[in-house]
Motif scaffolding. Structure first.
Motif, PDB file in Angstrom:
ATOM      1  N   LYS A 286       0.718  -1.255   0.162  1.00  0.00           N
ATOM      2  CA  LYS A 286       0.089   0.130   0.026  1.00  0.00           C
ATOM      3  C   LYS A 286       0.830   1.311  -0.023  1.00  0.00           C
ATOM      4  CE  LYS A 286      -3.832  -2.059   0.074  1.00  0.00           C
ATOM      5  NZ  LYS A 286      -5.068  -1.707  -0.976  1.00  0.00           N
ATOM      6  N   ALA A 287       2.075   1.399   0.912  1.00  0.00           N
ATOM      7  CA  ALA A 287       2.871   2.408   0.703  1.00  0.00           C
ATOM      8  C   ALA A 287       3.633   2.504  -0.776  1.00  0.00           C
ATOM      9  CB  ALA A 287       3.987   2.207   1.539  1.00  0.00           C
ATOM     10  N   ALA A 288       3.757   1.452  -1.484  1.00  0.00           N
ATOM     11  CA  ALA A 288       4.362   1.527  -2.847  1.00  0.00           C
ATOM     12  C   ALA A 288       3.129   2.187  -3.502  1.00  0.00           C
ATOM     13  CB  ALA A 288       4.621   0.177  -3.328  1.00  0.00           C
ATOM     14  N   GLU A 289       1.939   1.866  -3.425  1.00  0.00           N
ATOM     15  CA  GLU A 289       0.805   2.461  -4.159  1.00  0.00           C
ATOM     16  C   GLU A 289       0.791   3.809  -3.928  1.00  0.00           C
ATOM     17  OE1 GLU A 289      -2.878   0.433  -3.698  1.00  0.00           O
ATOM     18  OE2 GLU A 289      -2.113  -1.504  -3.946  1.00  0.00           O
ATOM     19  N   TYR A 290       0.978   4.361  -2.629  1.00  0.00           N
ATOM     20  CA  TYR A 290       0.917   5.783  -2.419  1.00  0.00           C
ATOM     21  C   TYR A 290       2.137   6.393  -3.107  1.00  0.00           C
ATOM     22  CZ  TYR A 290       0.856  10.052   0.339  1.00  0.00           C
ATOM     23  OH  TYR A 290       0.883  11.485   0.561  1.00  0.00           O
ATOM     24  N   PHE A 291       3.290   6.011  -2.886  1.00  0.00           N
ATOM     25  CA  PHE A 291       4.580   6.527  -3.686  1.00  0.00           C
ATOM     26  C   PHE A 291       4.316   6.711  -5.246  1.00  0.00           C
ATOM     27  CE2 PHE A 291       7.015   4.809   0.015  1.00  0.00           C
ATOM     28  CZ  PHE A 291       6.913   5.870   0.769  1.00  0.00           C
ATOM     29  N   ASP A 292       3.623   5.708  -5.600  1.00  0.00           N
ATOM     30  CA  ASP A 292       3.223   5.921  -7.180  1.00  0.00           C
ATOM     31  C   ASP A 292       2.338   7.112  -7.087  1.00  0.00           C
ATOM     32  OD1 ASP A 292       4.890   3.777  -8.028  1.00  0.00           O
ATOM     33  OD2 ASP A 292       3.140   2.332  -7.848  1.00  0.00           O
ATOM     34  N   LYS A 293       1.382   7.126  -6.418  1.00  0.00           N
ATOM     35  CA  LYS A 293       0.381   8.360  -6.640  1.00  0.00           C
ATOM     36  C   LYS A 293       1.177   9.859  -6.483  1.00  0.00           C
ATOM     37  CE  LYS A 293      -4.238   9.761  -4.714  1.00  0.00           C
ATOM     38  NZ  LYS A 293      -5.177   9.384  -3.860  1.00  0.00           N
ATOM     39  N   VAL A 294       2.036   9.711  -5.709  1.00  0.00           N
ATOM     40  CA  VAL A 294       2.790  11.008  -5.260  1.00  0.00           C
ATOM     41  C   VAL A 294       3.734  11.389  -6.471  1.00  0.00           C
ATOM     42  CG1 VAL A 294       4.678  11.891  -3.765  1.00  0.00           C
ATOM     43  CG2 VAL A 294       3.034  10.606  -2.671  1.00  0.00           C
ATOM     44  N   GLU A 295       4.206  10.161  -7.130  1.00  0.00           N
ATOM     45  CA  GLU A 295       4.897  10.448  -8.299  1.00  0.00           C
ATOM     46  C   GLU A 295       4.107  10.949  -9.486  1.00  0.00           C
ATOM     47  OE1 GLU A 295       7.999   8.175 -11.372  1.00  0.00           O
ATOM     48  OE2 GLU A 295       7.586   7.398  -9.361  1.00  0.00           O
ATOM     49  N   LYS A 296       2.843  10.517  -9.617  1.00  0.00           N
ATOM     50  CA  LYS A 296       2.068  11.050 -10.550  1.00  0.00           C
ATOM     51  C   LYS A 296       1.643  12.246 -10.410  1.00  0.00           C
ATOM     52  CE  LYS A 296       0.484   6.296 -12.011  1.00  0.00           C
ATOM     53  NZ  LYS A 296      -0.624   5.258 -11.698  1.00  0.00           N
ATOM     54  N   SER A 297       1.374  12.628  -9.079  1.00  0.00           N
ATOM     55  CA  SER A 297       0.969  13.874  -8.788  1.00  0.00           C
ATOM     56  C   SER A 297       2.006  14.929  -8.742  1.00  0.00           C
ATOM     57  CB  SER A 297       0.250  13.777  -7.384  1.00  0.00           C
ATOM     58  OG  SER A 297      -0.219  15.008  -7.092  1.00  0.00           O
ATOM     59  N   ARG A 298       3.016  14.789  -8.105  1.00  0.00           N
ATOM     60  CA  ARG A 298       4.009  15.815  -7.916  1.00  0.00           C
ATOM     61  C   ARG A 298       5.439  15.541  -8.596  1.00  0.00           C
ATOM     62  NH1 ARG A 298       4.243  15.601  -1.439  1.00  0.00           N
ATOM     63  NH2 ARG A 298       2.487  14.199  -1.517  1.00  0.00           N
ATOM     64  N   GLY A 299       5.611  14.511  -9.183  1.00  0.00           N
ATOM     65  CA  GLY A 299       6.618  13.986 -10.166  1.00  0.00           C
ATOM     66  C   GLY A 299       7.735  12.970  -9.325  1.00  0.00           C
ATOM     67  N   LYS A 300       8.542  12.657  -9.949  1.00  0.00           N
ATOM     68  CA  LYS A 300       9.478  11.683  -9.383  1.00  0.00           C
ATOM     69  C   LYS A 300      10.564  12.069  -8.437  1.00  0.00           C
ATOM     70  CE  LYS A 300      12.788   7.981 -10.753  1.00  0.00           C
ATOM     71  NZ  LYS A 300      12.655   7.318  -9.399  1.00  0.00           N
ATOM     72  N   PRO A 301      10.967  13.243  -8.541  1.00  0.00           N
ATOM     73  CA  PRO A 301      12.046  13.893  -7.352  1.00  0.00           C
ATOM     74  C   PRO A 301      11.054  14.073  -6.090  1.00  0.00           C
ATOM     75  CG  PRO A 301      12.298  15.250  -9.599  1.00  0.00           C
ATOM     76  CD  PRO A 301      11.026  14.152  -9.570  1.00  0.00           C
ATOM     77  N   ALA A 302       9.823  14.303  -6.149  1.00  0.00           N
ATOM     78  CA  ALA A 302       9.045  14.481  -4.757  1.00  0.00           C
ATOM     79  C   ALA A 302       8.875  13.165  -4.290  1.00  0.00           C
ATOM     80  CB  ALA A 302       7.785  15.139  -5.355  1.00  0.00           C
ATOM     81  N   ALA A 303       8.597  12.183  -5.171  1.00  0.00           N
ATOM     82  CA  ALA A 303       8.321  10.863  -4.799  1.00  0.00           C
ATOM     83  C   ALA A 303       9.639   9.995  -4.166  1.00  0.00           C
ATOM     84  CB  ALA A 303       7.628   9.890  -5.761  1.00  0.00           C
ATOM     85  N   ASP A 304      10.468  10.357  -4.871  1.00  0.00           N
ATOM     86  CA  ASP A 304      11.951   9.791  -4.331  1.00  0.00           C
ATOM     87  C   ASP A 304      12.252  10.436  -2.992  1.00  0.00           C
ATOM     88  OD1 ASP A 304      11.947   8.129  -6.572  1.00  0.00           O
ATOM     89  OD2 ASP A 304      13.719   9.446  -7.561  1.00  0.00           O
ATOM     90  N   ARG A 305      12.253  11.586  -2.648  1.00  0.00           N
ATOM     91  CA  ARG A 305      12.343  12.239  -1.466  1.00  0.00           C
ATOM     92  C   ARG A 305      11.709  11.705  -0.432  1.00  0.00           C
ATOM     93  NH1 ARG A 305      10.648  18.180   0.723  1.00  0.00           N
ATOM     94  NH2 ARG A 305      12.109  18.054   2.698  1.00  0.00           N
ATOM     95  N   LEU A 306      10.432  11.586  -0.720  1.00  0.00           N
ATOM     96  CA  LEU A 306       9.427  11.246   0.357  1.00  0.00           C
ATOM     97  C   LEU A 306       9.719   9.682   0.596  1.00  0.00           C
ATOM     98  CD1 LEU A 306       6.820  11.416   2.069  1.00  0.00           C
ATOM     99  CD2 LEU A 306       5.598  10.923   0.162  1.00  0.00           C
TER     100      LEU A 306
END
Length: 93
Positions: free
Chosen positions: A54-74
């Protein structure tokens, strides 16, 4: 369960407004940092240690919403916080 993105957006807007009304310098930056810390804590409370998928799904959602750098940082910051928590729980702190 509340939509995490919606609650985070509301939190950021409220925190920013409070800071701006109080005359805090760098309110936007400070509110963004506060939001990031809160998001790290919320992800850990919702998904760790037993809901990694579920965390991985959330990080994917972050990446789609805010971009890869934001998802990687989080993702990196959540991993670091989780590692620190495990270290503290093991009595190593």
């Amino acid at each position: 369960m509340t939509d995490l993105f919606e609650s985070m957006t509301e939190h950021h807007a409220e925190r920013l407004a409070i800071m701006q009304e109080s005359g805090v310098e760098n309110a936007e930056q400070l509110a963004a940092e506060d939001l990031h810390r809160c998001e790290i804590n919320d992800v850990m409370l919702r998904y760790y240690p037993k809901k990694g998928d579920k965390a991985a799904e959330y990080f994917d959602k972050v990446e789609k919403s805010r971009g890869k750098p934001a998802a990687d940082r989080l993702r990196d910051d959540v991993r670091a916080a989780w590692k620190q928590r495990r270290f503290e729980e093991a009595g190593q702190a």
